[in-house]
Design a protein around this motif. Structure first.
Motif, mmCIF file in Angstrom:
data_model
loop_
_atom_site.group_PDB
_atom_site.id
_atom_site.type_symbol
_atom_site.label_atom_id
_atom_site.label_comp_id
_atom_site.label_asym_id
_atom_site.label_seq_id
_atom_site.Cartn_x
_atom_site.Cartn_y
_atom_site.Cartn_z
ATOM 1 N N PHE A 252 61.760 -0.874 139.887
ATOM 2 C CA PHE A 252 61.427 0.471 140.327
ATOM 3 C C PHE A 252 61.195 1.380 139.115
ATOM 4 C CE2 PHE A 252 63.568 -1.443 143.838
ATOM 5 C CZ PHE A 252 63.057 -0.845 144.970
ATOM 6 N N PRO A 253 60.093 2.136 139.093
ATOM 7 C CA PRO A 253 59.868 3.081 138.003
ATOM 8 C C PRO A 253 60.905 4.205 138.022
ATOM 9 C CG PRO A 253 57.828 2.625 139.180
ATOM 10 C CD PRO A 253 58.937 2.063 140.006
ATOM 11 N N VAL A 254 61.482 4.471 136.861
ATOM 12 C CA VAL A 254 62.450 5.557 136.683
ATOM 13 C C VAL A 254 61.998 6.396 135.496
ATOM 14 C CG1 VAL A 254 64.840 6.160 136.151
ATOM 15 C CG2 VAL A 254 64.352 4.221 137.656
ATOM 16 N N THR A 255 61.978 7.711 135.679
ATOM 17 C CA THR A 255 61.548 8.629 134.626
ATOM 18 C C THR A 255 62.744 9.380 134.069
ATOM 19 O OG1 THR A 255 59.379 8.898 135.645
ATOM 20 C CG2 THR A 255 60.065 10.569 134.062
ATOM 21 N N VAL A 256 62.887 9.365 132.746
ATOM 22 C CA VAL A 256 63.967 10.068 132.050
ATOM 23 C C VAL A 256 63.350 11.195 131.228
ATOM 24 C CG1 VAL A 256 65.824 9.874 130.367
ATOM 25 C CG2 VAL A 256 65.406 8.009 131.981
ATOM 26 N N ALA A 257 63.706 12.424 131.539
ATOM 27 C CA ALA A 257 63.207 13.581 130.789
ATOM 28 C C ALA A 257 64.058 13.791 129.542
ATOM 29 C CB ALA A 257 63.240 14.827 131.661
ATOM 30 N N LEU A 258 63.407 14.046 128.420
ATOM 31 C CA LEU A 258 64.107 14.265 127.152
ATOM 32 C C LEU A 258 64.414 15.741 126.976
ATOM 33 C CD1 LEU A 258 62.082 11.916 124.775
ATOM 34 C CD2 LEU A 258 64.026 11.385 126.242
ATOM 35 N N ASP A 259 65.651 16.026 126.621
ATOM 36 C CA ASP A 259 66.069 17.424 126.443
ATOM 37 C C ASP A 259 65.332 18.084 125.284
ATOM 38 O OD1 ASP A 259 67.753 17.036 128.543
ATOM 39 O OD2 ASP A 259 69.545 16.763 127.325
ATOM 40 N N SER A 260 65.393 17.460 124.127
ATOM 41 C CA SER A 260 64.764 18.023 122.927
ATOM 42 C C SER A 260 64.070 16.896 122.170
ATOM 43 C CB SER A 260 65.814 18.692 122.033
ATOM 44 O OG SER A 260 66.466 19.740 122.723
ATOM 45 N N PRO A 261 62.806 16.644 122.463
ATOM 46 C CA PRO A 261 62.098 15.563 121.760
ATOM 47 C C PRO A 261 62.075 15.809 120.254
ATOM 48 C CG PRO A 261 60.849 16.334 123.659
ATOM 49 C CD PRO A 261 61.957 17.311 123.453
ATOM 50 N N PRO A 262 62.519 14.847 119.459
ATOM 51 C CA PRO A 262 62.552 15.042 117.996
ATOM 52 C C PRO A 262 61.172 14.904 117.376
ATOM 53 C CG PRO A 262 63.304 12.848 118.559
ATOM 54 C CD PRO A 262 63.061 13.555 119.859
ATOM 55 N N GLU A 263 61.052 15.402 116.169
ATOM 56 C CA GLU A 263 59.811 15.259 115.416
ATOM 57 C C GLU A 263 59.579 13.773 115.121
ATOM 58 O OE1 GLU A 263 57.587 17.452 114.595
ATOM 59 O OE2 GLU A 263 58.661 19.172 115.449
ATOM 60 N N GLY A 264 58.351 13.354 115.166
ATOM 61 C CA GLY A 264 58.017 11.967 114.893
ATOM 62 C C GLY A 264 57.885 11.097 116.116
ATOM 63 N N VAL A 265 58.362 11.572 117.259
ATOM 64 C CA VAL A 265 58.240 10.814 118.507
ATOM 65 C C VAL A 265 56.919 11.189 119.172
ATOM 66 C CG1 VAL A 265 59.212 10.381 120.784
ATOM 67 C CG2 VAL A 265 60.717 10.624 118.808
ATOM 68 N N ARG A 266 56.099 10.194 119.451
ATOM 69 C CA ARG A 266 54.773 10.442 120.003
ATOM 70 C C ARG A 266 54.578 9.689 121.306
ATOM 71 N NH1 ARG A 266 50.558 10.507 114.861
ATOM 72 N NH2 ARG A 266 51.717 11.994 113.564
ATOM 73 N N ILE A 267 53.599 10.151 122.053
ATOM 74 C CA ILE A 267 53.271 9.528 123.328
ATOM 75 C C ILE A 267 52.812 8.087 123.086
ATOM 76 C CG2 ILE A 267 51.706 9.629 125.315
ATOM 77 C CD1 ILE A 267 51.607 12.668 124.869
ATOM 78 N N GLY A 268 53.331 7.165 123.884
ATOM 79 C CA GLY A 268 52.989 5.756 123.767
ATOM 80 C C GLY A 268 53.979 4.937 122.974
ATOM 81 N N MET A 269 54.943 5.586 122.292
ATOM 82 C CA MET A 269 55.947 4.842 121.539
ATOM 83 C C MET A 269 56.902 4.109 122.479
ATOM 84 S SD MET A 269 57.147 7.212 118.328
ATOM 85 C CE MET A 269 56.125 7.378 116.879
ATOM 86 N N THR A 270 57.476 3.027 121.964
ATOM 87 C CA THR A 270 58.483 2.271 122.707
ATOM 88 C C THR A 270 59.839 2.958 122.577
ATOM 89 O OG1 THR A 270 57.297 0.215 122.315
ATOM 90 C CG2 THR A 270 59.598 0.036 122.967
ATOM 91 N N ALA A 271 60.551 3.021 123.686
ATOM 92 C CA ALA A 271 61.867 3.656 123.695
ATOM 93 C C ALA A 271 62.876 2.737 124.373
ATOM 94 C CB ALA A 271 61.809 5.002 124.409
ATOM 95 N N GLN A 272 64.132 2.869 123.967
ATOM 96 C CA GLN A 272 65.240 2.139 124.573
ATOM 97 C C GLN A 272 66.142 3.147 125.270
ATOM 98 O OE1 GLN A 272 64.896 -1.032 124.210
ATOM 99 N NE2 GLN A 272 66.713 -1.917 125.145
ATOM 100 N N VAL A 273 66.323 2.973 126.577
ATOM 101 C CA VAL A 273 67.083 3.926 127.385
ATOM 102 C C VAL A 273 68.378 3.271 127.839
ATOM 103 C CG1 VAL A 273 67.078 5.349 129.452
ATOM 104 C CG2 VAL A 273 64.972 5.066 128.139
#
Length: 384
Positions: A252-273
């Motif tokens: 199931f798709p789950v969306t996690v909103a980031l409180d304060s995205p840090p500098e250097g994080v860009r759309i399309g990057m891989t993330a570990q939640v």
């Protein structure tokens, strides 16, 4: 003694001689196994899921009408402002359509005037008794038909003018061009997505949660997010959306909103939640070494164990082990979180399972140290 009798006695004599001369075969030693006492605890661990960074506000843009692209003003990565033109169509065909529709309106207006004059003339003659009532009715119907034709022509003109005004794609808000799939002089169809505009309002991470985990996730649950491309950095997030429909692999798709995205994080990057799962659930935590891996192929051949895991239970009275399938909620580090299939105080084999089979006689391995127990506290000390 007859020959037959002597021959028949030879095997018996040989067996007696062999029995007298050969010592009995030694019995194989009973294998020793290491066990752990099953104890319940309240789970409070997390499950790591891989995801992709996306924009919280994202829009797919297209032309509402078809035609030939005359201009593409932006490229991937460009920042745009609200109302900025991103691409435009050649307006010539639509200009011709507007002129044609305008000509139809004028022709329809002339038809209305003609039908109106005819009806008024016949009405005067009817009042003088020179024409019949049926002729009046026919003229009235012709006038109504002319008026209807005029309304249709005006509608076609409005459609043509509206389409003429929609020959440009403009940015609905400030953002960044995330995707572009159009070039100048390309023929495009109405509704074909040509741009993806990512808003600058924030970022989110989209992960796929397995069906065994989805029931324990709630909107607003905290999550910890780290990024492969940005070392030694993690940010706090919240579960924003949970899809009601499973996708590939019953996830199931789950969306996690980031409180304060840090500098250097860009759309399309891989993330570990890291998502909290099983909060408050009573479970047994067993080390992964308790898993009877040699039984997995046999279970798979029979259709698979599903969400169950094979383990061996040690019976101290019978000095034997029994194969049992237990329900697994999740895997945390090197531990299985078991919800059903065990009872407090039962001994689970946690070492030597590769050499065991169901019903096999064994003995408990008893080192000098006290017998170990399976507790939540061992996750921090031994789970890595």
């Amino acid at each position: 003694m007859p020959l037959f009798t002597r021959l028949a006695a030879i095997p018996l004599a040989l067996s007696l001689l062999a029995g007298c001369s050969a010592p009995p075969a030694p019995q194989p030693p009973i294998p020793a196994v290491k066990t752990a006492v099953a104890q319940t605890t309240v789970s409070a661990f997390s499950r790591d899921l891989s995801g992709v960074v996306e924009a919280q506000e994202s829009t797919f843009l297209s032309f509402p009408v078809g035609g030939t692209v005359s201009e593409v003003a932006v490229d991937v990565g460009d920042e745009v402002r609200p109302g900025q033109v991103l691409a435009a169509l050649d307006p010539t065909p639509l200009d011709n359509r507007v002129r044609t529709a305008l000509a139809r309106v004028r022709s329809a207006q002339a038809e209305v005037l003609k039908a109106k004059d005819q009806h008024q003339r016949l009405s005067t003659l009817f009042s003088q008794g020179f024409v019949s009532k049926s002729e009046i009715d026919d003229s009235r119907a012709a006038l109504e038909a002319a008026r209807g034709g005029l309304e249709v022509a005006r509608g076609e003109l409005e459609d043509a003018q509206r389409d003429r005004a929609r020959t440009a794609i403009v940015a609905p808000y400030a953002g960044v061009i995330a995707k572009k799939s159009v070039q100048a002089f390309q023929e495009v169809q109405p509704g074909t997505t040509l741009f993806e505009l990512a808003g600058k309002g924030g970022l989110k991470v989209r992960v796929m949660a397995p069906e065994t985990l989805i029931a324990d996730i709630r909107p607003g649950d905290p999550a910890r997010v780290s990024f492969a491309a940005v070392k030694n950095l993690s940010v706090q997030g919240l579960v924003a959306e949970i899809s009601a429909v499973a996708e590939t692999g019953n996830a199931f798709p789950v969306t996690v909103a980031l409180d304060s995205p840090p500098e250097g994080v860009r759309i399309g990057m891989t993330a570990q939640v890291a998502l909290g799962t099983g909060q408050g659930a009573a479970v047994f935590l067993l080390p992964m070494t308790a898993l009877a891996l040699n039984e997995v192929p046999r279970l798979a051949a029979g259709g698979g164990p599903g969400d169950k895991a094979p383990v061996f239970i040690f019976d101290p009275e019978q000095q034997a082990v029994t194969l049992r399938l237990v329900d697994v909620l999740d895997i945390q580090g090197n531990f299985l979180a078991v919800t059903r299939g065990l009872a407090p105080g039962e001994e689970v084999v946690v070492a030597g399972t590769a050499f065991l089979r169901d019903g096999m006689r064994v003995r408990r391995w008893t080192p000098d140290t006290p017998q170990e127990t399976v507790r939540l506290g061992t996750v921090a000390g031994e789970g890595e």
